[in-house]
Design an enzyme around this catalytic site. Structure first.
Site, PDB file in Angstrom:
ATOM      1  CD  GLU A  45      50.460  36.853  46.785  1.00  0.00           C
ATOM      2  OE1 GLU A  45      49.479  36.971  46.024  1.00  0.00           O
ATOM      3  OE2 GLU A  45      51.013  37.841  47.307  1.00  0.00           O
ATOM      4  CE1 TYR A 128      49.856  38.731  41.694  1.00  0.00           C
ATOM      5  CE2 TYR A 128      49.037  36.791  42.855  1.00  0.00           C
ATOM      6  CZ  TYR A 128      49.490  38.096  42.869  1.00  0.00           C
ATOM      7  OH  TYR A 128      49.627  38.755  44.059  1.00  0.00           O
ATOM      8  CG  ASP A 146      47.199  42.036  40.726  1.00  0.00           C
ATOM      9  OD1 ASP A 146      47.831  42.932  40.122  1.00  0.00           O
ATOM     10  OD2 ASP A 146      46.630  42.235  41.806  1.00  0.00           O
TER      11      ASP A 146
END
Length: 348
Positions: A45, A128, A146
């Site tokens: 991520e 996020y 996102d």
DNA sequence: AAAGCGTGGTA
DNA sequence: TTACCAAGCTT
């Protein structure tokens, strides 16, 4: 057009179309009880922040091969991590990655926090990424927002407010769709949808699992959404770069300051980058102008570098020498690798 | 809170 | 060639 878009039909689509990724546990494996490794989810991520899946894959494999666990990464040398990240961009991510690994290793016993709030307190983990790790790694019903989710929600609900003003509105909409179970699969499903069907240009509305309830499609404005405020033009800046080797063939490099552009990365000594750069050569020798300029575009400006090279044993005012055996152009950020590309022939 | 912060692919 | 765009965070 139907009234509502359900997470169930998106999950059904995901079960059939989920893309393979090195960090992803397939819906089938997850159903069989296999759970994702939080370290790998976190690492992926962070790498995926503002970065394409295609660009991330090779870096993810490299990092997990060299550092299989967060404790391994926490013990790594700063320079090794920065070199491994070279070319991926947004280098503050690499600095924060290492900080985060060390906090998790030393203060959390090597285990990532299991709440969104706990995760978001860590370096480099924002709204996020905390939601992504919480949902994907721990299956908590947190909502990711996102660029993909922004686009999907803006179209699904025909939100015409431009970004970033629309963000709170889009968060509220996204939360309404998040299911209490399979939140991680759902998060990945919306992002896959945005990446493959609800694309920025020419969305494939005809095969979209949410085509019926989509208000943007119904009104014909889906491809224009989300609306965005106009962007500023990028100015052109110039600078000088100096590639120096000594008689032993060692290369003169320096580590850039930890903050700011390319912070913590290796680079060639050079001038500032501005309208009228001060030449600022690292040593007084006869420099040869390479002729070919290096052009590179950063997030907020274009750069044109004039490259000089020299062979000399006069001690430089700054930097350090790296032996030809240890020097790897791939350890440099891209703009510095471009400088090497135009200068290296001068030493043959 | 607006600006700083990379890169490579694509139209 | 240029402009836009991609699973954002920090200050």
């Amino acid at each position: 057009m139907r009234e509502t878009a359900s997470s169930d039909e998106l999950l059904a689509w995901y079960d059939r179309h989920a893309r393979e990724m090195p960090w992803r546990v397939s819906p089938a494996d997850r159903a069989a009880g296999i759970t994702p490794d939080p370290y790998r989810i976190w690492l992926s991520e962070v790498m995926l922040q503002q970065t394409t899946v295609a660009a991330v894959k090779e870096y993810f494999v490299k990092f997990t091969t060299i550092w299989p666990t967060v404790n391994d990464l926490a013990r790594a040398q700063d320079a090794d991590v920065m070199a491994a990240w070279a070319g991926l961009g947004y280098y503050a991510r690499a600095r924060n990655l290492l900080k985060c690994a060390r906090v998790v290793a030393s203060e959390h016993n090597g285990i990532f926090p299991k709440t969104r709030v706990g995760l978001q307190a860590l370096p480099g983990i924002g709204p996020y990424t905390s939601a992504a790790i919480a949902s994907i790694a721990y299956d908590l019903p947190e909502t990711v927002l996102d660029g993909n989710v922004e686009r999907v929600m803006a179209r699904l609900h025909a939100v015409e407010t431009p970004l970033p003003t629309a963000k709170p509105e889009l968060i509220a909409l996204a939360e309404q769709h998040t299911p209490q179970t399979r939140a991680g699969d759902y998060a990945q499903a919306v992002m896959d949808l945005g990446a493959t069907i609800c694309t920025p240009k020419s969305p494939a509305c005809g095969i979209c699992p949410w085509r019926d309830p989509c208000a943007g499609r119904a009104s014909g404005i889906a491809p224009e959404l989300p609306r965005k405020l106009p962007k500023k033009a990028k100015p052109i800046r110039r600078g000088f770069a100096y590639v120096l080797r000594n008689s032993g063939g060692d290369w003169l490099l320096e580590t850039r300051p930890d903050k700011g552009l390319l912070g913590g990365m290796l680079g060639w000594p050079g001038s500032d980058w501005s309208d009228a750069p001060d030449p600022a050569a690292p040593v007084q020798v006869e420099w040869n102008e390479v002729g070919a300029e290096v052009r590179h575009t950063f997030t907020h400006f274009h750069l044109i570098l004039d490259v000089f090279c020299a062979t000399s044993d006069v001690p430089p005012a700054r930097g350090f020498f790296v032996s030809a055996r240890d020097f790897r152009p791939s350890d440099l950020p891209t703009v510095m690798r471009k400088v090497h590309d135009v200068a290296k022939h001068r030493f043959e």
